[in-house]
Design an enzyme around this catalytic site. Structure first.
Site, mmCIF file in Angstrom:
data_model
loop_
_atom_site.group_PDB
_atom_site.id
_atom_site.type_symbol
_atom_site.label_atom_id
_atom_site.label_comp_id
_atom_site.label_asym_id
_atom_site.label_seq_id
_atom_site.Cartn_x
_atom_site.Cartn_y
_atom_site.Cartn_z
ATOM 1 N N LYS A 1 -6.078 74.595 82.185
ATOM 2 C CA LYS A 1 -5.817 75.059 80.817
ATOM 3 C C LYS A 1 -5.718 73.856 79.875
ATOM 4 O O LYS A 1 -5.541 72.709 80.326
ATOM 5 C CB LYS A 1 -4.524 75.877 80.788
ATOM 6 C CG LYS A 1 -3.275 75.099 81.167
ATOM 7 C CD LYS A 1 -2.075 76.029 81.335
ATOM 8 C CE LYS A 1 -0.822 75.244 81.704
ATOM 9 N NZ LYS A 1 0.305 76.139 82.037
ATOM 10 N N TYR B 1 5.855 50.486 58.187
ATOM 11 C CA TYR B 1 6.549 51.369 57.249
ATOM 12 C C TYR B 1 8.063 51.240 57.372
ATOM 13 O O TYR B 1 8.610 51.221 58.472
ATOM 14 C CB TYR B 1 6.185 52.836 57.514
ATOM 15 C CG TYR B 1 4.805 53.232 57.040
ATOM 16 C CD1 TYR B 1 4.467 53.227 55.687
ATOM 17 C CD2 TYR B 1 3.836 53.634 57.950
ATOM 18 C CE1 TYR B 1 3.207 53.608 55.261
ATOM 19 C CE2 TYR B 1 2.569 54.028 57.536
ATOM 20 C CZ TYR B 1 2.258 54.007 56.181
ATOM 21 O OH TYR B 1 1.009 54.382 55.763
HETATM 22 C C1 LIG Z 1 0.792 75.736 83.277
HETATM 23 C C2 LIG Z 1 1.099 76.677 84.379
HETATM 24 C C3 LIG Z 1 1.008 76.267 85.719
HETATM 25 C C4 LIG Z 1 0.780 74.824 86.103
HETATM 26 O O1 LIG Z 1 2.038 74.176 86.025
HETATM 27 P P1 LIG Z 1 2.229 72.622 86.371
HETATM 28 O O2 LIG Z 1 3.692 72.416 86.224
HETATM 29 O O3 LIG Z 1 1.419 71.862 85.392
HETATM 30 O O4 LIG Z 1 1.751 72.432 87.772
HETATM 31 C C5 LIG Z 1 1.172 77.218 86.703
HETATM 32 N N1 LIG Z 1 1.449 78.508 86.387
HETATM 33 C C6 LIG Z 1 1.578 78.932 85.119
HETATM 34 C C7 LIG Z 1 1.920 80.340 84.854
HETATM 35 C C8 LIG Z 1 1.427 78.034 84.075
HETATM 36 O O5 LIG Z 1 1.577 78.445 82.808
#
Ligand SMILES: *Cc1c(COP(=O)(O)O)cnc(C)c1O
Length: 365
Positions: free
Chosen positions: A36, A256
C-alpha cells in the site's frame, strides 16, 4: 539536455526480497507483501514484481486504485484491497480479479449483489473489529450477519482477518485479547483461514503468524522489534547533495528565525533536501548528516528545499559532495526518533524530487 536531481535515494530491491524470504521463513503459513501507499513510498511498480519473483503470491494494497496499478505486474498472484469497496466499485473488483476485504454489512451487500449479477461465487476476506475501532465488523454487525447467513450468499470467505493494535509490544494484553476475539469470530466461518500478523506480529508467539501474514514495514527495513536489534536488512539510503559551503564567524545565525548560531568559526554545508522532500521540519537541530561516517550536526531550521549542516573540521569535503541522511549511520528508525515519529512515516514521506536508484530491479513489463 536533461538534469538529474541533486539528491539521490537508493532503494535496494534485493534487500526487500531477502527480507520477504526471512519473514516467510518464520512460519508455516503464507506470507503476503503489503505494498500500500506505493510500497511505503518506495515504488510499488518496482517492489511488487520483485516480491513476486521472490515467491510472494499474495499482495495487499489499501486502495482499489493501488491494486489496479500492481495487478498487471504480479502474474497470477492474489491482490487484495484492505479498504474494501465503495458503492459503484464492485464491478471494477470482479472485472480485474481483485479481492476485497469486507469490513461492514453494506460492503457485504455490494459484493453479494455483484455475485448475483455475475451468477457465480466471489471470494473475499472478512474483517472483524477486535479492538482498533477503525475498520471491521462490530460485535453488533457480527451478530446480525451470523443470525442471517443469507447475507453472505454468493461470497466465499477465504480468510477472516483483523489487525493488531500493539503488535510491536510483546506481552501487551491487547494481543492476547484480540487473538481470542478473532478465533471466536473464525469459529463462526469454519471454511475460512485466518490472516492476523503484520510485521511485528510475526515476532510474537508462533500462533500470531496465522495462515496469511501481512508484513509491510519490515519488508522495507523498519525494525518490527523496537526493543531488540533489527533482524531485517537495510533497504534505503538517502544522499543529500551539498550545493553551497561557507565559513561563518562566531555569533552568525543560520536559517529561518536564527534558531542556531555559531559559537566558533564554523563551516556550513547547505544541502538540497528539505521538508518538501519529506525531511521533516521537526528535525531542526535534531539530526545528523554523515560524510564518510563522520557525523555533521543538522543546524538551524529545516526549510522547504534546503537543510544546513555544521561540517566544521571535516576534511576533504567539497562542493557537490553528498551527506548520508539515511543509510548505515542513520536508519529510518534513527531518523524517526529524531523527528518524534516512526519509521513508517519517514519512508512514506520520502519525496518525489529525489533521483531514485533501484538496486536489483526485475525487468519492468
Ligand atoms: C498496513 C497494514 C499492514 C502492514 O503492517 P506493517 O506494520 O507495516 O507490517 C497489515 N495489515 C493491515 C490491516 C494494515 O493496514
Amino acid at each position: 539536455m536533461s538534469f538529474t536531481p541533486p539528491s539521490q535515494l537508493t532503494i535496494d530491491l534485493d534487500a526487500i526480497a531477502a527480507n520477504w524470504r526471512l519473514l516467510a521463513a518464520r512460519h508455516v503459513g503464507q506470507t503476503a507483501g503489503v505494498v500500500k501507499a506505493n510500497a511505503y513510498g518506495l515504488g510499488a511498480a518496482y517492489v511488487a514484481p520483485k516480491l513476486f519473483a521472490a515467491g510472494c503470491r499474495n499482495f495487499f494494497t489499501a486502495h482499489l486504485s493501488e491494486a489496479l496499478t500492481i495487478r498487471p505486474l504480479v502474474g497470477d498472484a492474489t491482490v487484495m484491497v484492505l479498504h474494501g469497496m465503495l458503492p459503484g466499485e464492485a464491478v471494477e473488483f470482479s472485472q480485474h480479479g481483485i479481492i476485497p476485504v469486507l469490513s461492514s454489512l453494506p460492503e457485504i451487500a455490494l459484493w453479494a449483489a455483484e455475485a448475483r449479477r455475475l451468477g457465480r461465487k466471489l471470494p473475499a476476506l472478512l474483517q472483524a473489529d477486535t479492538g482498533m475501532s477503525r475498520l471491521g465488523l462490530s460485535q453488533a454487525e457480527t451478530n446480525i450477519l451470523f443470525n442471517n447467513r443469507a447475507l453472505l450468499d454468493g461470497i466465499s470467505i477465504t480468510h477472516v482477518m483483523t489487525h493488531l493494535m500493539n503488535a510491536e509490544i510483546p506481552g501487551h494484553p491487547s494481543n492476547a485479547a484480540q487473538y481470542q476475539r478473532i478465533r471466536e469470530f473464525q469459529a463462526r466461518v469454519p471454511e475460512a483461514k485466518l490472516s492476523l500478523a503484520n510485521s511485528s506480529g510475526l515476532f510474537l508467539e508462533a500462533k500470531f503468524a496465522s495462515d496469511l501474514a501481512r508484513p509491510g514495514a519490515a519488508l522495507y527495513g523498519v525494525n518490527p522489534t523496537p526493543e531488540r536489534p533489527n533482524p531485517l536488512n537495510p533497504v534505503v539510503q538517502l544522499h543529500g547533495r551539498i550545493i553551497a559551503l561557507r565559513d561563518i564567524e562566531p555569533g552568525t545565525e543560520v536559517g529561518y528565525n536564527g534558531v542556531w548560531a555559531a559559537r566558533r568559526p564554523s563551516r556550513i554545508a547547505t544541502v538540497a533536501v528539505g521538508y518538501a522532500d519529506g525531511y521533516f521540519r521537526s528535525l531542526t537541530n535534531q539530526a545528523f548528516g554523515y560524510f564518510d561516517g563522520t557525523p555533521a550536526p543538522l543546524v538551524g531550521r529545516v526549510s522547504m528545499d534546503l537543510t544546513t549542516f555544521d561540517v566544521t573540521g571535516i576534511a576533504n569535503l567539497n562542493l557537490g559532495d553528498s551527506l548520508e541522511l539515511l543509510g548505515p549511520h542513520c536508519t529510518p528508525d534513527d531518523l524517526a526518533r529524531a523527528a518524534n515519529t516512526n519509521g513508517y512515516e519517514i519512508l512514506t514521506a520520502l519525496g518525489a524530487r529525489y533521483q531514485r536508484h533501484y538496486i536489483g530491479a526485475t525487468p519492468l513489463k
